[in-house]
Scaffold this motif. Structure first.
Motif, PDB file in Angstrom:
ATOM      1  N   LYS A   2       0.588  -1.119  -0.134  1.00 40.91           N
ATOM      2  CA  LYS A   2       0.068  -0.364   0.108  1.00 40.91           C
ATOM      3  C   LYS A   2       0.834   1.407   0.108  1.00 40.91           C
ATOM      4  O   LYS A   2       2.164   0.896   0.689  1.00 40.91           O
ATOM      5  CB  LYS A   2      -0.776  -0.090   1.450  1.00 40.91           C
ATOM      6  N   GLN A   3       0.508   2.197  -0.790  1.00 41.08           N
ATOM      7  CA  GLN A   3       1.256   3.502  -0.417  1.00 41.08           C
ATOM      8  C   GLN A   3       0.986   4.932   0.169  1.00 41.08           C
ATOM      9  O   GLN A   3      -0.933   4.770  -0.359  1.00 41.08           O
ATOM     10  CB  GLN A   3       1.909   4.062  -2.040  1.00 41.08           C
ATOM     11  N   VAL A   4       0.734   5.781   0.834  1.00 40.24           N
ATOM     12  CA  VAL A   4       0.284   6.342   0.995  1.00 40.24           C
ATOM     13  C   VAL A   4       1.106   7.405   1.369  1.00 40.24           C
ATOM     14  O   VAL A   4       2.959   7.977   1.034  1.00 40.24           O
ATOM     15  CB  VAL A   4       0.116   6.069   3.453  1.00 40.24           C
ATOM     16  N   ASP A  26      -1.618  10.400   5.225  1.00 40.68           N
ATOM     17  CA  ASP A  26      -2.543  10.746   4.807  1.00 40.68           C
ATOM     18  C   ASP A  26      -3.810   9.254   5.234  1.00 40.68           C
ATOM     19  O   ASP A  26      -4.608   9.841   5.045  1.00 40.68           O
ATOM     20  CB  ASP A  26      -2.936  11.175   3.632  1.00 40.68           C
ATOM     21  N   ASP A  27      -3.354   8.207   5.556  1.00 41.12           N
ATOM     22  CA  ASP A  27      -4.080   7.537   5.712  1.00 41.12           C
ATOM     23  C   ASP A  27      -4.530   7.261   7.235  1.00 41.12           C
ATOM     24  O   ASP A  27      -4.596   6.408   7.589  1.00 41.12           O
ATOM     25  CB  ASP A  27      -4.158   5.500   5.499  1.00 41.12           C
ATOM     26  N   ASP A  59       4.431 -17.399   9.696  1.00 39.53           N
ATOM     27  CA  ASP A  59       3.696 -17.174  10.674  1.00 39.53           C
ATOM     28  C   ASP A  59       4.636 -16.807  11.854  1.00 39.53           C
ATOM     29  O   ASP A  59       4.311 -16.750  13.179  1.00 39.53           O
ATOM     30  CB  ASP A  59       2.933 -18.622  10.806  1.00 39.53           C
ATOM     31  N   LEU A  60       5.246 -15.833  11.925  1.00 36.04           N
ATOM     32  CA  LEU A  60       5.926 -14.350  12.591  1.00 36.04           C
ATOM     33  C   LEU A  60       5.426 -12.862  12.166  1.00 36.04           C
ATOM     34  O   LEU A  60       5.104 -12.503  11.593  1.00 36.04           O
ATOM     35  CB  LEU A  60       7.588 -15.147  12.622  1.00 36.04           C
ATOM     36  N   ARG A  61       5.102 -12.184  13.823  1.00 43.45           N
ATOM     37  CA  ARG A  61       4.545 -11.058  13.824  1.00 43.45           C
ATOM     38  C   ARG A  61       5.741 -10.207  13.207  1.00 43.45           C
ATOM     39  O   ARG A  61       7.021 -10.190  14.201  1.00 43.45           O
ATOM     40  CB  ARG A  61       3.855 -10.980  15.412  1.00 43.45           C
ATOM     41  N   THR A  62       5.126  -9.620  12.528  1.00 44.10           N
ATOM     42  CA  THR A  62       6.010  -7.813  12.089  1.00 44.10           C
ATOM     43  C   THR A  62       5.082  -7.011  12.255  1.00 44.10           C
ATOM     44  O   THR A  62       4.785  -7.270  10.460  1.00 44.10           O
ATOM     45  CB  THR A  62       7.235  -8.251  11.168  1.00 44.10           C
ATOM     46  N   PRO A  63       5.539  -5.628  12.015  1.00 47.10           N
ATOM     47  CA  PRO A  63       4.726  -4.850  11.502  1.00 47.10           C
ATOM     48  C   PRO A  63       4.169  -4.606   9.756  1.00 47.10           C
ATOM     49  O   PRO A  63       5.142  -4.827   9.558  1.00 47.10           O
ATOM     50  CB  PRO A  63       6.044  -3.356  12.275  1.00 47.10           C
ATOM     51  N   ARG A  64       2.926  -4.159   9.341  1.00 50.93           N
ATOM     52  CA  ARG A  64       2.674  -3.937   8.266  1.00 50.93           C
ATOM     53  C   ARG A  64       3.586  -3.115   7.470  1.00 50.93           C
ATOM     54  O   ARG A  64       4.456  -1.878   8.538  1.00 50.93           O
ATOM     55  CB  ARG A  64       0.700  -3.888   8.436  1.00 50.93           C
ATOM     56  N   LEU A  65       3.989  -3.493   6.523  1.00 47.93           N
ATOM     57  CA  LEU A  65       4.401  -2.214   5.578  1.00 47.93           C
ATOM     58  C   LEU A  65       3.958  -1.305   4.353  1.00 47.93           C
ATOM     59  O   LEU A  65       2.894  -2.033   4.297  1.00 47.93           O
ATOM     60  CB  LEU A  65       5.830  -3.363   4.863  1.00 47.93           C
ATOM     61  N   VAL A  66       3.943  -0.202   4.767  1.00 48.43           N
ATOM     62  CA  VAL A  66       4.087   1.002   2.987  1.00 48.43           C
ATOM     63  C   VAL A  66       4.877   1.457   2.294  1.00 48.43           C
ATOM     64  O   VAL A  66       6.104   1.889   3.785  1.00 48.43           O
ATOM     65  CB  VAL A  66       2.795   1.637   3.668  1.00 48.43           C
ATOM     66  N   VAL A  67       4.751   2.010   1.362  1.00 47.00           N
ATOM     67  CA  VAL A  67       5.053   2.808   0.505  1.00 47.00           C
ATOM     68  C   VAL A  67       5.064   3.897   1.329  1.00 47.00           C
ATOM     69  O   VAL A  67       3.822   4.049   1.353  1.00 47.00           O
ATOM     70  CB  VAL A  67       5.249   2.270  -0.512  1.00 47.00           C
ATOM     71  N   LEU A  68       6.129   5.016   1.707  1.00 46.64           N
ATOM     72  CA  LEU A  68       5.374   6.309   2.469  1.00 46.64           C
ATOM     73  C   LEU A  68       5.887   7.809   1.373  1.00 46.64           C
ATOM     74  O   LEU A  68       7.612   7.365   0.982  1.00 46.64           O
ATOM     75  CB  LEU A  68       6.909   6.463   3.725  1.00 46.64           C
ATOM     76  N   ASN A  94       9.900   6.719   0.369  1.00 47.57           N
ATOM     77  CA  ASN A  94      10.408   5.457   1.456  1.00 47.57           C
ATOM     78  C   ASN A  94       9.238   4.555   2.505  1.00 47.57           C
ATOM     79  O   ASN A  94       8.390   4.179   1.604  1.00 47.57           O
ATOM     80  CB  ASN A  94      10.503   6.460   2.867  1.00 47.57           C
ATOM     81  N   LEU A  95       9.919   4.154   3.322  1.00 51.40           N
ATOM     82  CA  LEU A  95       9.613   2.310   4.085  1.00 51.40           C
ATOM     83  C   LEU A  95       9.398   2.991   4.905  1.00 51.40           C
ATOM     84  O   LEU A  95       9.328   3.567   6.141  1.00 51.40           O
ATOM     85  CB  LEU A  95      10.317   1.571   3.956  1.00 51.40           C
ATOM     86  N   GLY A  96       7.882   2.451   5.503  1.00 55.47           N
ATOM     87  CA  GLY A  96       6.971   3.144   6.728  1.00 55.47           C
ATOM     88  C   GLY A  96       6.630   1.492   7.297  1.00 55.47           C
ATOM     89  O   GLY A  96       5.998   0.627   6.569  1.00 55.47           O
ATOM     90  N   VAL A  97       6.820   1.422   8.601  1.00 57.76           N
ATOM     91  CA  VAL A  97       6.607   0.834   8.992  1.00 57.76           C
ATOM     92  C   VAL A  97       5.904   0.669  10.575  1.00 57.76           C
ATOM     93  O   VAL A  97       5.916   2.294  10.878  1.00 57.76           O
ATOM     94  CB  VAL A  97       8.076   0.052  10.000  1.00 57.76           C
TER      95      VAL A  97
END
Ligand SMILES: Nc1ncnc2c1ncn2[C@@H]1O[C@H](COP(=O)(O)OP(=O)(O)OP(=O)(O)O)[C@@H](O)[C@H]1O
Ligand SMILES: [Mg+2]
Length: 255
Positions: A2-4, A26-27, A59-68, A94-97
């Motif tokens: 996803k890009q924000v 902006d999300d 099946d490991l947890r890691t924060p969702r990533l976005v394109v920032l 950039n990368l958003g975590v």
């Protein structure tokens, strides 16, 4: 991915070696921004995406990533000169975590479920992640669960690609030094899950993982002219490491 669009730079995260910052978008999301202009270059962002996607498939947890996306206006109103330079060097994607509010850093009193520890250790050995030590665990505890962050120091073979894609043979058999790993005590567990985890990462899964990386971060190199060529090189390296006998799996030699 996803890009924000970034709407506000909030504050630097002073602990981070690469000067990551908290950014609102902006999300209405809040993200830890890994800046493209941070000096370690775009390969670090590629490693973040690839390892995060692999973690999810194990099946490991890691924060969702976005394109920032960062626009010039964000930098214009920044008072701190060092931050302003970083923002100006990072205009574009950039990368958003996803920021995990109220999370805290991993400490030795936290009991990691053996299965999660084993899979984390296996993943780190697979991608040759050197950043999961006691000094710098890059693990967060959030709502009682373990979350994996900060995967930029993985897949270091790509730093040798500026003159052209190298031969995957060396990475295929490169040992992993588990001694420094924060979950080293779980090495025999990693050996026990090896066959199951390796089987999950077939070529089509690896291709899906690489498809998540934005074209703009996949710089062309001699012999890999397009983003898809560079993706194919990553897939070849990961495949080679899965298919090369897997002596790098922690605990395997001892088993
Ligand atoms: N998604 C997140 N949610 C909450 N806190 C975070 C998140 N990501 C990072 N942090 C915090 O910010 C710190 C720095 O982030 P990170 O480790 O990703 O940056 P870095 O510059 O690559 O760090 P270093 O090279 O020092 O390990 C983390 O140790 C953690 O305390
Ligand atoms: Mg870190």
């Amino acid at each position: 991915m996803k890009q924000v669009r970034a709407t506000r730079y909030v504050t630097p995260l002073r602990e981070g070696g690469s000067l990551p910052g908290i950014v609102e978008a902006d999300d209405l999301g809040t993200y830890v921004c890994k800046f493209r202009g941070a000096g370690q270059g775009l390969p670090v962002l590629v490693a973040e995406v690839v390892v995060s996607e692999l973690a999810l498939r194990l099946d490991l947890r890691t924060p969702r990533l976005v394109v920032l996306e960062l626009e010039p206006a964000i930098a214009r109103y920044e008072a701190d000169e060092e931050v302003q330079d970083l923002l100006n060097a990072s205009l574009g994607l950039n990368l958003g975590v996803d920021f995990l509010p109220g999370s805290f850093g991993f400490d030795p009193t936290f009991q990691v479920a053996p299965d999660i520890a084993a899979r984390t250790l296996w993943l780190d050995a697979f991608v040759a992640n050197v950043d999961r030590s006691w000094r710098n665990p890059n693990l967060l505890v959030w709502h009682g669960d373990l979350w994996l962050i900060d995967h930029g120091a993985s897949l270091y073979f790509h730093h040798a690609w500026s003159g052209g894609i190298t031969d995957p043979a060396r990475f295929a058999v490169q040992p992993y030094d588990v001694g420094d790993h924060v979950l080293a005590a779980h090495a025999s567990g990693a050996a026990a899950v090896d066959a199951e985890l390796a089987a999950r990462l077939d070529t089509s899964v690896l291709e899906e993982v690489l498809a998540q990386v934005p074209d703009m971060w996949l710089e062309p190199r001699p012999g890999a002219d397009s983003p898809d060529d560079v993706r194919a090189a990553y897939v070849a390296f990961l495949r080679a490491r899965l298919e090369g006998g897997r002596a790098w799996v922690p605990g395997r030699a001892a088993a």
